[in-house]
Design a protein around this motif. Structure first.
Motif, mmCIF file in Angstrom:
data_model
loop_
_atom_site.group_PDB
_atom_site.id
_atom_site.type_symbol
_atom_site.label_atom_id
_atom_site.label_comp_id
_atom_site.label_asym_id
_atom_site.label_seq_id
_atom_site.Cartn_x
_atom_site.Cartn_y
_atom_site.Cartn_z
ATOM 1 N N UNK A 124 -28.771 4.197 -22.189
ATOM 2 C CA UNK A 124 -28.187 5.069 -23.317
ATOM 3 C C UNK A 124 -26.743 4.335 -23.308
ATOM 4 N N UNK A 125 -26.092 4.446 -24.362
ATOM 5 C CA UNK A 125 -24.825 4.230 -24.805
ATOM 6 C C UNK A 125 -23.938 5.510 -24.435
ATOM 7 N N UNK A 126 -22.741 5.037 -23.730
ATOM 8 C CA UNK A 126 -21.735 6.400 -23.584
ATOM 9 C C UNK A 126 -20.322 6.106 -23.769
ATOM 10 N N UNK A 127 -19.750 7.152 -24.063
ATOM 11 C CA UNK A 127 -18.212 7.101 -24.151
ATOM 12 C C UNK A 127 -17.799 7.599 -22.837
ATOM 13 N N UNK A 128 -16.647 6.787 -22.160
ATOM 14 C CA UNK A 128 -16.276 7.324 -20.748
ATOM 15 C C UNK A 128 -14.886 7.856 -21.126
ATOM 16 N N UNK A 129 -14.799 9.263 -20.872
ATOM 17 C CA UNK A 129 -13.504 9.950 -21.457
ATOM 18 C C UNK A 129 -12.424 9.459 -20.468
ATOM 19 N N UNK A 130 -12.984 8.883 -19.234
ATOM 20 C CA UNK A 130 -11.883 8.870 -18.030
ATOM 21 C C UNK A 130 -11.354 7.217 -18.329
ATOM 22 N N UNK A 131 -11.951 6.522 -19.586
ATOM 23 C CA UNK A 131 -11.208 5.260 -19.736
ATOM 24 C C UNK A 131 -11.039 5.305 -21.185
ATOM 25 N N UNK A 132 -10.379 6.226 -21.459
ATOM 26 C CA UNK A 132 -9.903 6.292 -23.145
ATOM 27 C C UNK A 132 -11.189 6.211 -24.119
ATOM 28 N N UNK A 133 -12.242 6.776 -23.465
ATOM 29 C CA UNK A 133 -13.567 6.576 -24.451
ATOM 30 C C UNK A 133 -14.245 5.383 -24.891
ATOM 31 N N UNK A 134 -13.935 4.537 -23.526
ATOM 32 C CA UNK A 134 -14.443 3.160 -23.896
ATOM 33 C C UNK A 134 -15.852 3.246 -23.826
ATOM 34 N N UNK A 135 -16.595 2.507 -24.677
ATOM 35 C CA UNK A 135 -18.039 2.310 -24.875
ATOM 36 C C UNK A 135 -18.606 1.672 -23.589
ATOM 37 N N UNK A 136 -19.667 2.202 -23.270
ATOM 38 C CA UNK A 136 -20.197 1.418 -21.936
ATOM 39 C C UNK A 136 -21.929 1.656 -22.204
ATOM 40 N N UNK A 137 -22.570 1.127 -21.559
ATOM 41 C CA UNK A 137 -24.324 1.481 -21.392
ATOM 42 C C UNK A 137 -24.718 1.869 -20.074
ATOM 43 N N UNK A 138 -25.315 2.821 -19.882
ATOM 44 C CA UNK A 138 -25.749 3.237 -18.562
ATOM 45 C C UNK A 138 -26.810 2.369 -18.046
ATOM 46 N N UNK A 139 -26.710 1.855 -16.705
ATOM 47 C CA UNK A 139 -27.281 1.116 -15.921
ATOM 48 C C UNK A 139 -28.062 1.592 -14.972
ATOM 49 N N UNK A 140 -29.236 2.386 -15.105
ATOM 50 C CA UNK A 140 -30.039 2.878 -14.034
ATOM 51 C C UNK A 140 -29.872 4.302 -14.129
ATOM 52 N N UNK A 141 -30.218 5.232 -13.239
ATOM 53 C CA UNK A 141 -29.972 6.509 -13.002
ATOM 54 C C UNK A 141 -28.570 6.651 -12.508
ATOM 55 N N UNK A 142 -28.168 7.976 -13.021
ATOM 56 C CA UNK A 142 -26.523 8.350 -12.682
ATOM 57 C C UNK A 142 -26.602 8.894 -11.432
ATOM 58 N N UNK A 143 -25.655 8.274 -10.521
ATOM 59 C CA UNK A 143 -25.296 9.031 -9.335
ATOM 60 C C UNK A 143 -23.690 9.242 -9.361
ATOM 61 N N UNK A 144 -23.057 10.131 -8.741
ATOM 62 C CA UNK A 144 -21.690 10.592 -8.746
ATOM 63 C C UNK A 144 -21.067 10.241 -7.414
ATOM 64 N N UNK A 145 -20.159 9.463 -7.394
ATOM 65 C CA UNK A 145 -19.184 9.320 -6.220
ATOM 66 C C UNK A 145 -17.780 9.334 -6.575
ATOM 67 N N UNK A 146 -17.595 9.869 -7.577
ATOM 68 C CA UNK A 146 -16.144 9.911 -8.044
ATOM 69 C C UNK A 146 -16.049 10.704 -9.416
ATOM 70 N N UNK A 147 -15.056 10.898 -9.961
ATOM 71 C CA UNK A 147 -14.935 11.613 -11.141
ATOM 72 C C UNK A 147 -15.723 11.149 -12.490
ATOM 73 N N UNK A 148 -16.564 11.798 -12.983
ATOM 74 C CA UNK A 148 -17.532 11.520 -14.090
ATOM 75 C C UNK A 148 -17.376 12.301 -15.235
ATOM 76 N N UNK A 149 -17.036 11.680 -16.438
ATOM 77 C CA UNK A 149 -16.818 12.608 -17.582
ATOM 78 C C UNK A 149 -17.508 11.712 -18.686
ATOM 79 N N UNK A 150 -18.524 11.775 -19.252
ATOM 80 C CA UNK A 150 -19.166 10.850 -20.468
ATOM 81 C C UNK A 150 -19.872 11.720 -21.382
ATOM 82 N N UNK A 151 -19.902 11.246 -22.423
ATOM 83 C CA UNK A 151 -20.788 11.463 -23.650
ATOM 84 C C UNK A 151 -21.825 10.625 -23.929
ATOM 85 N N UNK A 152 -23.157 10.655 -23.552
ATOM 86 C CA UNK A 152 -23.877 9.925 -23.922
ATOM 87 C C UNK A 152 -24.541 10.045 -25.196
#
Ligand code: TA6
Length: 307
Positions: free
Chosen positions: A195-223
């Protein structure tokens, strides 16, 4: 400080009229305001009228949501944890960052619109409407919002918006749920792969989720897109929690990690981020809703526990 609602006998009397003994009890919360305690078998939900805010959902006494140990119910303030209602905009106001983040209704008391119970579930509905002050200071539209929390085998939350004015308006919003987890290192979130997402921590850069989400740092995303079936896995707690959204084409995943936890100031401890993850059912980012005059829109979520 004396709470203006729970210390006013007339207000309390009106609230008690909605009580359903053993199913929907009205209580004065130690956090500082009136709450409705819903009970269905081994499950309970605690709902504050302040912000129409679900404070917790428990099964056999085990809390499924995270609530800050320093959370308090105070006029003009939001509650850290549970399910904040973000309305009629999500995050910063798109044109004016001086306006309150996540809108203006999580900071104030909603009215108790009603309660009901059947053999299968028990519900409470709360309502608020834009005032003249809201329209001058925050958002120029005539609208009503209603939140209905239904506790049965699952927990459901529906946020209905009604356009009571003469012009169409656009809306963003979220049910900003904080889940309690054993440790963020044990968590994975599935259902958003590819699923595509906007990464708020990188000025809302558009990315695509690869695999399950795990968290090892700050995460702030709009899927954005197919976000209707998400599962929260926690290897430290033997169960899965399913999150079924509707009226929504977006979901937010957020963990503040170390530095943001310190900046927020109301998380309760420096490592509180380890015990929570937000997975939010939303209309956010590109997922903007238009509501015509007289029209309604309902954003809803159902939380189900497997096992
Ligand atoms: O939903 C994620 C988010 O918008 C984050 O950017 C983060 O700041 C969080 O909400 C909490 O916002 P709040 O206004 O409650 O401090």
């Amino acid at each position: 400080m004396t709470d203006p609602v729970t210390s006013d006998p007339n207000v309390l009397q009106a609230l008690y009229a909605h009580a359903i003994p053993g199913r929907a009890e009205i209580e004065a919360s130690p956090l500082g305001g009136p709450v409705v305690r819903l009970t269905h078998g081994p499950c309970q939900a605690l709902v504050a009228l302040h912000g129409a805010h679900v404070l917790n959902w428990t099964r056999d006494g085990e809390g499924l949501f995270w609530l800050s140990p320093v959370a308090r119910i105070r006029e003009g303030k939001g509650i850290r944890g549970g399910i904040p209602v973000c309305w009629p905009w999500f995050a910063d106001h798109p044109a004016d960052p001086a306006k309150p983040a996540h809108g203006f209704v999580r900071h104030r008391a909603w009215s108790l619109a009603g309660t009901s119970a059947t053999a299968d579930s028990v519900s409470v509905s709360m309502a608020t409407a834009t005032t003249g002050h809201d329209r001058t200071s925050f958002w120029p539209h005539h609208a009503e919002a209603r939140v209905t929390v239904t506790l049965g085998a699952a927990l459901s939350v529906a946020l209905e918006t009604r356009n009571t004015g003469g012009t169409a308006f656009s809306l963003t919003e979220a049910l900003h749920t904080y889940f309690r987890v054993s440790d963020i290192a044990n968590v994975s979130v599935t259902g958003l792969e590819n699923v595509p997402y906007l990464d708020k921590l990188e000025a809302f850069a558009r990315k695509v989720q690869s695999g399950p989400i795990t968290v090892a740092e700050e995460v702030d995303r709009i899927y954005l897109g197919d976000t209707a079936a998400i599962t929260l896995h926690d290897s430290g707690i033997p169960r899965r929690l399913r999150i079924e959204g509707s009226g929504s084409r977006s979901a937010v995943v957020w963990n503040p990690w170390v530095a943001k936890t310190a900046r927020l100031g109301d998380m309760g401890s420096p490592d509180a981020f380890r015990q929570m993850i937000c997975i939010e059912t939303a209309n956010a980012g590109d997922d903007v809703v238009m509501v015509p005059p007289g029209g309604t829109h309902t954003l809803a979520v159902v939380y189900r526990l497997d096992a």
